[in-house]
Scaffold this motif. Sequence first.
Motif, PDB file in Angstrom:
ATOM      1  N   LYS A  17      -3.492  -6.376 -10.603  1.00  0.00           N
ATOM      2  CA  LYS A  17      -4.486  -5.300 -10.488  1.00  0.00           C
ATOM      3  C   LYS A  17      -5.900  -5.861 -10.547  1.00  0.00           C
ATOM      4  N   GLU A  18      -6.168  -6.729 -11.499  1.00  0.00           N
ATOM      5  CA  GLU A  18      -7.514  -7.301 -11.651  1.00  0.00           C
ATOM      6  C   GLU A  18      -7.910  -8.140 -10.431  1.00  0.00           C
ATOM      7  N   GLU A  19      -6.966  -8.912  -9.912  1.00  0.00           N
ATOM      8  CA  GLU A  19      -7.257  -9.728  -8.721  1.00  0.00           C
ATOM      9  C   GLU A  19      -7.507  -8.830  -7.506  1.00  0.00           C
ATOM     10  N   ALA A  20      -6.721  -7.772  -7.388  1.00  0.00           N
ATOM     11  CA  ALA A  20      -6.904  -6.838  -6.268  1.00  0.00           C
ATOM     12  C   ALA A  20      -8.259  -6.141  -6.367  1.00  0.00           C
ATOM     13  N   LYS A  21      -8.661  -5.775  -7.588  1.00  0.00           N
ATOM     14  CA  LYS A  21      -9.960  -5.124  -7.767  1.00  0.00           C
ATOM     15  C   LYS A  21     -11.104  -6.014  -7.286  1.00  0.00           C
ATOM     16  N   LYS A  22     -10.974  -7.321  -7.476  1.00  0.00           N
ATOM     17  CA  LYS A  22     -11.998  -8.262  -6.986  1.00  0.00           C
ATOM     18  C   LYS A  22     -12.081  -8.220  -5.460  1.00  0.00           C
ATOM     19  N   VAL A  23     -10.926  -8.186  -4.827  1.00  0.00           N
ATOM     20  CA  VAL A  23     -10.890  -8.114  -3.359  1.00  0.00           C
ATOM     21  C   VAL A  23     -11.499  -6.793  -2.887  1.00  0.00           C
ATOM     22  N   PHE A  24     -11.105  -5.694  -3.531  1.00  0.00           N
ATOM     23  CA  PHE A  24     -11.635  -4.386  -3.139  1.00  0.00           C
ATOM     24  C   PHE A  24     -13.147  -4.330  -3.314  1.00  0.00           C
ATOM     25  N   ALA A  25     -13.666  -4.944  -4.382  1.00  0.00           N
ATOM     26  CA  ALA A  25     -15.112  -4.969  -4.608  1.00  0.00           C
ATOM     27  C   ALA A  25     -15.813  -5.678  -3.448  1.00  0.00           C
ATOM     28  N   GLN A  26     -15.231  -6.774  -2.982  1.00  0.00           N
ATOM     29  CA  GLN A  26     -15.812  -7.497  -1.852  1.00  0.00           C
ATOM     30  C   GLN A  26     -15.789  -6.652  -0.583  1.00  0.00           C
ATOM     31  N   LEU A  27     -14.783  -5.795  -0.481  1.00  0.00           N
ATOM     32  CA  LEU A  27     -14.667  -4.914   0.684  1.00  0.00           C
ATOM     33  C   LEU A  27     -15.489  -3.636   0.530  1.00  0.00           C
ATOM     34  N   GLY A  28     -16.013  -3.408  -0.682  1.00  0.00           N
ATOM     35  CA  GLY A  28     -16.811  -2.212  -0.923  1.00  0.00           C
ATOM     36  C   GLY A  28     -15.972  -0.948  -1.054  1.00  0.00           C
ATOM     37  N   ILE A  29     -14.724  -1.097  -1.505  1.00  0.00           N
ATOM     38  CA  ILE A  29     -13.855   0.068  -1.682  1.00  0.00           C
ATOM     39  C   ILE A  29     -13.313   0.095  -3.113  1.00  0.00           C
ATOM     40  N   SER A  30     -12.889   1.265  -3.530  1.00  0.00           N
ATOM     41  CA  SER A  30     -12.326   1.413  -4.863  1.00  0.00           C
ATOM     42  C   SER A  30     -10.808   1.214  -4.819  1.00  0.00           C
ATOM     43  N   MET A  31     -10.216   1.118  -5.993  1.00  0.00           N
ATOM     44  CA  MET A  31      -8.751   1.045  -6.091  1.00  0.00           C
ATOM     45  C   MET A  31      -8.139   2.297  -5.464  1.00  0.00           C
ATOM     46  N   GLY A  32      -8.725   3.442  -5.751  1.00  0.00           N
ATOM     47  CA  GLY A  32      -8.236   4.701  -5.177  1.00  0.00           C
ATOM     48  C   GLY A  32      -8.306   4.710  -3.663  1.00  0.00           C
ATOM     49  N   ASP A  33      -9.434   4.196  -3.117  1.00  0.00           N
ATOM     50  CA  ASP A  33      -9.562   4.104  -1.655  1.00  0.00           C
ATOM     51  C   ASP A  33      -8.445   3.244  -1.073  1.00  0.00           C
ATOM     52  N   ALA A  34      -8.188   2.105  -1.730  1.00  0.00           N
ATOM     53  CA  ALA A  34      -7.159   1.182  -1.239  1.00  0.00           C
ATOM     54  C   ALA A  34      -5.778   1.826  -1.285  1.00  0.00           C
ATOM     55  N   VAL A  35      -5.478   2.529  -2.373  1.00  0.00           N
ATOM     56  CA  VAL A  35      -4.177   3.203  -2.482  1.00  0.00           C
ATOM     57  C   VAL A  35      -4.058   4.283  -1.410  1.00  0.00           C
ATOM     58  N   ASN A  36      -5.126   5.043  -1.205  1.00  0.00           N
ATOM     59  CA  ASN A  36      -5.097   6.067  -0.158  1.00  0.00           C
ATOM     60  C   ASN A  36      -4.900   5.456   1.228  1.00  0.00           C
ATOM     61  N   MET A  37      -5.528   4.302   1.490  1.00  0.00           N
ATOM     62  CA  MET A  37      -5.329   3.621   2.779  1.00  0.00           C
ATOM     63  C   MET A  37      -3.869   3.210   2.939  1.00  0.00           C
ATOM     64  N   PHE A  38      -3.309   2.644   1.872  1.00  0.00           N
ATOM     65  CA  PHE A  38      -1.912   2.223   1.909  1.00  0.00           C
ATOM     66  C   PHE A  38      -0.999   3.424   2.185  1.00  0.00           C
ATOM     67  N   LEU A  39      -1.201   4.511   1.438  1.00  0.00           N
ATOM     68  CA  LEU A  39      -0.348   5.681   1.620  1.00  0.00           C
ATOM     69  C   LEU A  39      -0.506   6.295   3.005  1.00  0.00           C
ATOM     70  N   THR A  40      -1.718   6.262   3.547  1.00  0.00           N
ATOM     71  CA  THR A  40      -1.929   6.744   4.915  1.00  0.00           C
ATOM     72  C   THR A  40      -1.148   5.903   5.903  1.00  0.00           C
ATOM     73  N   GLN A  41      -1.165   4.582   5.724  1.00  0.00           N
ATOM     74  CA  GLN A  41      -0.409   3.700   6.606  1.00  0.00           C
ATOM     75  C   GLN A  41       1.095   3.921   6.461  1.00  0.00           C
ATOM     76  N   VAL A  42       1.554   4.207   5.255  1.00  0.00           N
ATOM     77  CA  VAL A  42       2.981   4.502   5.047  1.00  0.00           C
ATOM     78  C   VAL A  42       3.370   5.721   5.880  1.00  0.00           C
ATOM     79  N   THR A  43       2.541   6.759   5.837  1.00  0.00           N
ATOM     80  CA  THR A  43       2.879   7.967   6.596  1.00  0.00           C
ATOM     81  C   THR A  43       2.757   7.736   8.097  1.00  0.00           C
ATOM     82  N   LEU A  44       1.760   6.985   8.529  1.00  0.00           N
ATOM     83  CA  LEU A  44       1.603   6.712   9.964  1.00  0.00           C
ATOM     84  C   LEU A  44       2.720   5.837  10.523  1.00  0.00           C
ATOM     85  N   ASN A  45       3.194   4.887   9.701  1.00  0.00           N
ATOM     86  CA  ASN A  45       4.252   3.967  10.128  1.00  0.00           C
ATOM     87  C   ASN A  45       5.654   4.467   9.776  1.00  0.00           C
ATOM     88  N   ASN A  46       5.703   5.576   9.061  1.00  0.00           N
ATOM     89  CA  ASN A  46       6.980   6.118   8.591  1.00  0.00           C
ATOM     90  C   ASN A  46       7.768   5.071   7.815  1.00  0.00           C
TER      91      ASN A  46
END
Length: 76
Positions: A17-46
Amino acid sequence: MVAIRETTSIKLDKHTKEEAKKVFAQLGISMGDAVNMFLTQVTLNNGIPFEIKIPNKETKSVMKDILENKNIEKLD
């Protein structure tokens, strides 16, 4: 359509989690944003939006050796 946000709770590996937060900070997104992106891709890719494989017999053997500290050659 306005997205309705919902709070959820999940258990995560602390180090990952801590390592991922560092990556998200570099991308300018929050943990919540990243989870929402992942879940959106899950639904789009079924399904999971990346390949997940079950290790073959050789890989399982090597992983077992590593966990048991066997057959490991140290590199200088």
